[in-house]
Design an enzyme around this catalytic site. Structure first.
Site, PDB file in Angstrom:
ATOM      1  N   GLY A 127       0.257  -0.998 -19.055  1.00 18.07           N
ATOM      2  CA  GLY A 127       0.552   0.008 -18.028  1.00 18.07           C
ATOM      3  C   GLY A 127       1.332  -0.489 -16.841  1.00 18.07           C
ATOM      4  O   GLY A 127       1.063  -0.086 -15.708  1.00 18.07           O
ATOM      5  N   TRP A 161       0.286   5.371  -0.794  1.00 15.17           N
ATOM      6  CA  TRP A 161       0.752   4.354   0.141  1.00 15.17           C
ATOM      7  C   TRP A 161       2.136   4.680   0.691  1.00 15.17           C
ATOM      8  O   TRP A 161       2.417   4.419   1.850  1.00 15.17           O
ATOM      9  CB  TRP A 161       0.764   2.974  -0.501  1.00 15.17           C
ATOM     10  CG  TRP A 161      -0.610   2.529  -0.856  1.00 15.17           C
ATOM     11  CD1 TRP A 161      -1.057   2.181  -2.090  1.00 15.17           C
ATOM     12  CD2 TRP A 161      -1.739   2.426   0.023  1.00 15.17           C
ATOM     13  NE1 TRP A 161      -2.382   1.862  -2.031  1.00 15.17           N
ATOM     14  CE2 TRP A 161      -2.836   1.997  -0.769  1.00 15.17           C
ATOM     15  CE3 TRP A 161      -1.941   2.656   1.387  1.00 15.17           C
ATOM     16  CZ2 TRP A 161      -4.103   1.791  -0.228  1.00 15.17           C
ATOM     17  CZ3 TRP A 161      -3.213   2.453   1.916  1.00 15.17           C
ATOM     18  CH2 TRP A 161      -4.263   2.030   1.118  1.00 15.17           C
ATOM     19  N   SER A 206       5.493  -1.264 -15.565  1.00 14.07           N
ATOM     20  CA  SER A 206       6.917  -1.203 -15.910  1.00 14.07           C
ATOM     21  C   SER A 206       7.608  -2.519 -15.581  1.00 14.07           C
ATOM     22  O   SER A 206       8.804  -2.666 -15.791  1.00 14.07           O
ATOM     23  CB  SER A 206       7.585  -0.031 -15.199  1.00 14.07           C
ATOM     24  OG  SER A 206       7.259  -0.072 -13.832  1.00 14.07           O
ATOM     25  N   HIS A 220      -1.843  -7.351  -5.355  1.00 14.51           N
ATOM     26  CA  HIS A 220      -1.527  -6.483  -4.219  1.00 14.51           C
ATOM     27  C   HIS A 220      -2.759  -6.155  -3.386  1.00 14.51           C
ATOM     28  O   HIS A 220      -2.740  -5.228  -2.588  1.00 14.51           O
ATOM     29  CB  HIS A 220      -0.832  -5.208  -4.698  1.00 14.51           C
ATOM     30  CG  HIS A 220       0.490  -5.487  -5.373  1.00 14.51           C
ATOM     31  ND1 HIS A 220       1.084  -4.605  -6.247  1.00 14.51           N
ATOM     32  CD2 HIS A 220       1.310  -6.559  -5.298  1.00 14.51           C
ATOM     33  CE1 HIS A 220       2.224  -5.126  -6.688  1.00 14.51           C
ATOM     34  NE2 HIS A 220       2.379  -6.311  -6.130  1.00 14.51           N
ATOM     35  N   ARG A 237       2.168   4.039  -5.396  1.00 15.46           N
ATOM     36  CA  ARG A 237       3.444   3.538  -4.897  1.00 15.46           C
ATOM     37  C   ARG A 237       4.623   4.439  -5.228  1.00 15.46           C
ATOM     38  O   ARG A 237       5.745   4.143  -4.848  1.00 15.46           O
ATOM     39  CB  ARG A 237       3.719   2.152  -5.496  1.00 15.46           C
ATOM     40  CG  ARG A 237       2.725   1.100  -5.072  1.00 15.46           C
ATOM     41  CD  ARG A 237       2.974   0.665  -3.658  1.00 15.46           C
ATOM     42  NE  ARG A 237       2.154  -0.495  -3.316  1.00 15.46           N
ATOM     43  CZ  ARG A 237       2.053  -0.974  -2.096  1.00 15.46           C
ATOM     44  NH1 ARG A 237       2.701  -0.409  -1.101  1.00 15.46           N
ATOM     45  NH2 ARG A 237       1.306  -2.012  -1.856  1.00 15.46           N
TER      46      ARG A 237
END
Ligand code: ZN
Length: 234
Positions: free
Chosen positions: A171, A45, A173, A108, A39
């Site tokens: 892992g 993507w 944010s 996702h 991302r």
């Protein structure tokens, strides 16, 4: 160094004491497998959405293997400690590493799976099926920005966040919502919040324990100590 050891020990003790451990993973766990960022500004993507081919240097996702971080979460599952795993990743590495599908929410989607538009069932892409047994259409399960998240995964995630007494972020944010709302949900429910992430997160000042080190330098060592506390040996 001493501080690092103390925090590892604390994490091991909290894992030992926990009754409802929920682990939450983001891209950071997979970059340690050498997986390209999906991302980010030049992620696969992001590029695909612009109609560009994958970055030339990137390895194919099928060739990427789970790393010690993924494998350690499987150990927590085998020890009966892991009650639920929430992931923002689409790379299939948790399932590939042996996580039970019923203990996993993939917020996702999953690059290796198709999803039935009618019943929500997930089917391996490799089966080349185009319709579900229920008659519904099978479509890619990966969720792009702006699309709604899979209902079952989202619902279970919030449910387990609310039940958790220990919520460990690995892992991520924690900036993409609604995924980022889950640690808040866990905190409201009285859970201890542990964050293992190399970059800053908006939850850092609420975390009861914070690791800025590599996941591979934290999680496997804490779980090794946990095993010893539980009287299990490698
Ligand atoms: Zn179906």
């Amino acid at each position: 160094m001493e501080d690092h050891e103390n925090r590892i020990q604390t994490l091991a003790e909290w894992l030992y004491e926990s009754h409802h451990l929920v682990v939450f993973t983001g891209a950071g766990i997979s970059t340690e497998s050498g997986l390209p960022d999906f991302r980010g500004p030049d992620g696969m993507w992001t590029r695909r959405d612009k109609g560009l081919p994958p970055p030339p240097s990137s390895r194919s996702w099928e060739a990427v293997e789970p790393n010690s971080g993924h494998r350690t979460i499987v150990k927590l599952q085998a020890m009966g400690k892991l009650k639920f795993l929430i992931s923002q990743n689409v790379d299939n590495l948790h399932l590939k590493s042996g996580i039970r599908p019923d203990l996993l929410a993939e917020l996702h989607g999953n690059i290796a799976k198709l999803r039935c538009t009618r019943c929500g069932k997930k089917v391996d892409k490799s089966t080349a099926m185009t319709a579900c047994e229920c008659g519904g259409d099978l479509v890619r399960s990966v969720v792009n920005f702006g699309e709604s998240l899979p209902e079952r995964d989202l619902m279970l995630s919030f449910e387990h966040a609310r039940k958790s007494d220990l919520f460990v972020v690995v892992g991520s944010s924690l900036v993409v919502t609604p995924a980022a709302d889950m640690p808040a949900e866990a905190l409201r429910a009285g859970a201890k919040l542990v964050i293992i992430n190399q970059g800053e997160t908006p939850f850092d000042r609420h975390a009861h324990l914070r690791f800025g080190e590599r996941i591979g330098d934290v999680l496997p060592r804490a779980v090794k100590r946990l095993k010893r506390m539980m009287g299990m040996f490698e």
